[in-house]
Design a protein around this motif. Structure first.
Motif, PDB file in Angstrom:
ATOM      1  N   GLN A   3       0.896  -1.338  -0.045  1.00  0.00           N
ATOM      2  CA  GLN A   3      -0.021  -0.026   0.005  1.00  0.00           C
ATOM      3  C   GLN A   3       1.002   1.407   0.066  1.00  0.00           C
ATOM      4  OE1 GLN A   3      -2.859  -0.485   3.455  1.00  0.00           O
ATOM      5  NE2 GLN A   3      -4.326  -1.414   1.950  1.00  0.00           N
ATOM      6  N   VAL A   5       0.825   5.330   0.474  1.00  0.00           N
ATOM      7  CA  VAL A   5      -0.295   6.586   1.117  1.00  0.00           C
ATOM      8  C   VAL A   5       0.397   7.824   0.682  1.00  0.00           C
ATOM      9  CG1 VAL A   5      -1.370   7.151   3.002  1.00  0.00           C
ATOM     10  CG2 VAL A   5      -1.362   4.809   2.665  1.00  0.00           C
ATOM     11  N   GLU A   6      -0.170   8.601   0.002  1.00  0.00           N
ATOM     12  CA  GLU A   6       0.330  10.065  -0.328  1.00  0.00           C
ATOM     13  C   GLU A   6      -0.099  10.980   0.842  1.00  0.00           C
ATOM     14  OE1 GLU A   6      -0.611   8.149  -4.530  1.00  0.00           O
ATOM     15  OE2 GLU A   6      -1.368   8.377  -2.470  1.00  0.00           O
ATOM     16  N   CYS A  22       5.374  10.118   0.276  1.00  0.00           N
ATOM     17  CA  CYS A  22       4.531   8.688   0.093  1.00  0.00           C
ATOM     18  C   CYS A  22       5.152   7.608   1.091  1.00  0.00           C
ATOM     19  CB  CYS A  22       4.780   8.439  -1.428  1.00  0.00           C
ATOM     20  SG  CYS A  22       4.104   6.685  -1.876  1.00  0.00           S
ATOM     21  N   TYR A  95      -0.225  11.159  -7.801  1.00  0.00           N
ATOM     22  CA  TYR A  95      -0.003   9.742  -7.581  1.00  0.00           C
ATOM     23  C   TYR A  95       1.502   9.361  -7.448  1.00  0.00           C
ATOM     24  CZ  TYR A  95      -4.676   9.690  -9.274  1.00  0.00           C
ATOM     25  OH  TYR A  95      -5.980   9.949  -9.625  1.00  0.00           O
ATOM     26  N   TYR A 108       2.330  -0.800  -8.330  1.00  0.00           N
ATOM     27  CA  TYR A 108       1.486  -0.370  -7.234  1.00  0.00           C
ATOM     28  C   TYR A 108       1.368   0.993  -7.271  1.00  0.00           C
ATOM     29  CZ  TYR A 108       2.960  -4.990  -5.233  1.00  0.00           C
ATOM     30  OH  TYR A 108       3.365  -6.139  -5.126  1.00  0.00           O
ATOM     31  N   TRP A 109      -0.040   1.546  -6.979  1.00  0.00           N
ATOM     32  CA  TRP A 109      -0.190   2.869  -7.174  1.00  0.00           C
ATOM     33  C   TRP A 109      -0.844   3.401  -5.491  1.00  0.00           C
ATOM     34  CZ3 TRP A 109       0.713   6.073 -11.682  1.00  0.00           C
ATOM     35  CH2 TRP A 109       0.999   5.300 -12.600  1.00  0.00           C
ATOM     36  N   GLY A 110      -0.687   4.605  -5.479  1.00  0.00           N
ATOM     37  CA  GLY A 110      -1.434   5.244  -4.503  1.00  0.00           C
ATOM     38  C   GLY A 110      -2.862   5.760  -4.606  1.00  0.00           C
ATOM     39  N   GLN A 111      -3.444   6.340  -3.822  1.00  0.00           N
ATOM     40  CA  GLN A 111      -4.717   6.706  -4.055  1.00  0.00           C
ATOM     41  C   GLN A 111      -4.816   8.251  -4.563  1.00  0.00           C
ATOM     42  OE1 GLN A 111      -8.096   5.176  -3.885  1.00  0.00           O
ATOM     43  NE2 GLN A 111      -6.481   3.470  -3.656  1.00  0.00           N
ATOM     44  N   GLY A 112      -3.801   8.941  -4.519  1.00  0.00           N
ATOM     45  CA  GLY A 112      -3.556  10.387  -5.027  1.00  0.00           C
ATOM     46  C   GLY A 112      -3.983  11.454  -4.009  1.00  0.00           C
ATOM     47  N   THR A 113      -3.246  12.464  -4.068  1.00  0.00           N
ATOM     48  CA  THR A 113      -3.375  13.562  -3.298  1.00  0.00           C
ATOM     49  C   THR A 113      -3.310  14.711  -4.089  1.00  0.00           C
ATOM     50  OG1 THR A 113      -2.517  14.913  -1.395  1.00  0.00           O
ATOM     51  CG2 THR A 113      -0.681  14.050  -3.051  1.00  0.00           C
TER      52      THR A 113
END
Length: 119
Positions: A3, A5-6, A22, A95, A108-113
């Motif tokens: 996971q 997280v940004e 991140c 991201y 893998y990718w974060g949810q973005g900020t």
């Protein structure tokens, strides 16, 4: 499963600075290439910057060269994006992404900020 997280996004005036972070959930972080991408409203996703597992070979997209810099702290499983001299056209969702060095695509990718730069 990894996971990402940004954090650190927000609203800033043109010419200002922000630093995105991140954090990765697992300690495979030190082996992975880490990168930042962004997507502005109505536009395609754009590569921003990447850094190898050792922190070397940083790369950045043409639109952010000289203004943004990427770094990583493997002990903290965290990658950073320092953004200076921000412009309204930098407004986008940013991201974080990670990939195995042997893979061509990001795994893998974060949810973005959200980053919003006002003029």
């Amino acid at each position: 499963q990894v996971q990402l997280v940004e954090s650190g996004g927000g609203l800033v005036q043109a010419g200002g600075s922000l630093r995105l972070s991140c954090a990765a959930s697992r300690n495979i972080f030190s082996r992975y290439v880490m990168a930042w991408f962004r997507r502005a409203p109505g536009k395609e996703r754009e590569f921003v910057a990447s850094v190898s597992w050792s922190g070397g070979r940083p790369a950045s997209g043409d639109s952010v060269k000289g203004r943004f810099s990427i770094s990583r702290d493997n002990a903290k499983n965290t990658v950073y994006l320092q953004m200076d001299s921000l412009k309204p056209e930098d407004t986008a969702v940013y991201y974080c992404a990670a990939r195995d060095p042997w893979h061509s695509q990001y795994d893998y990718w974060g949810q973005g900020t959200q980053v919003t730069v006002s003029s």
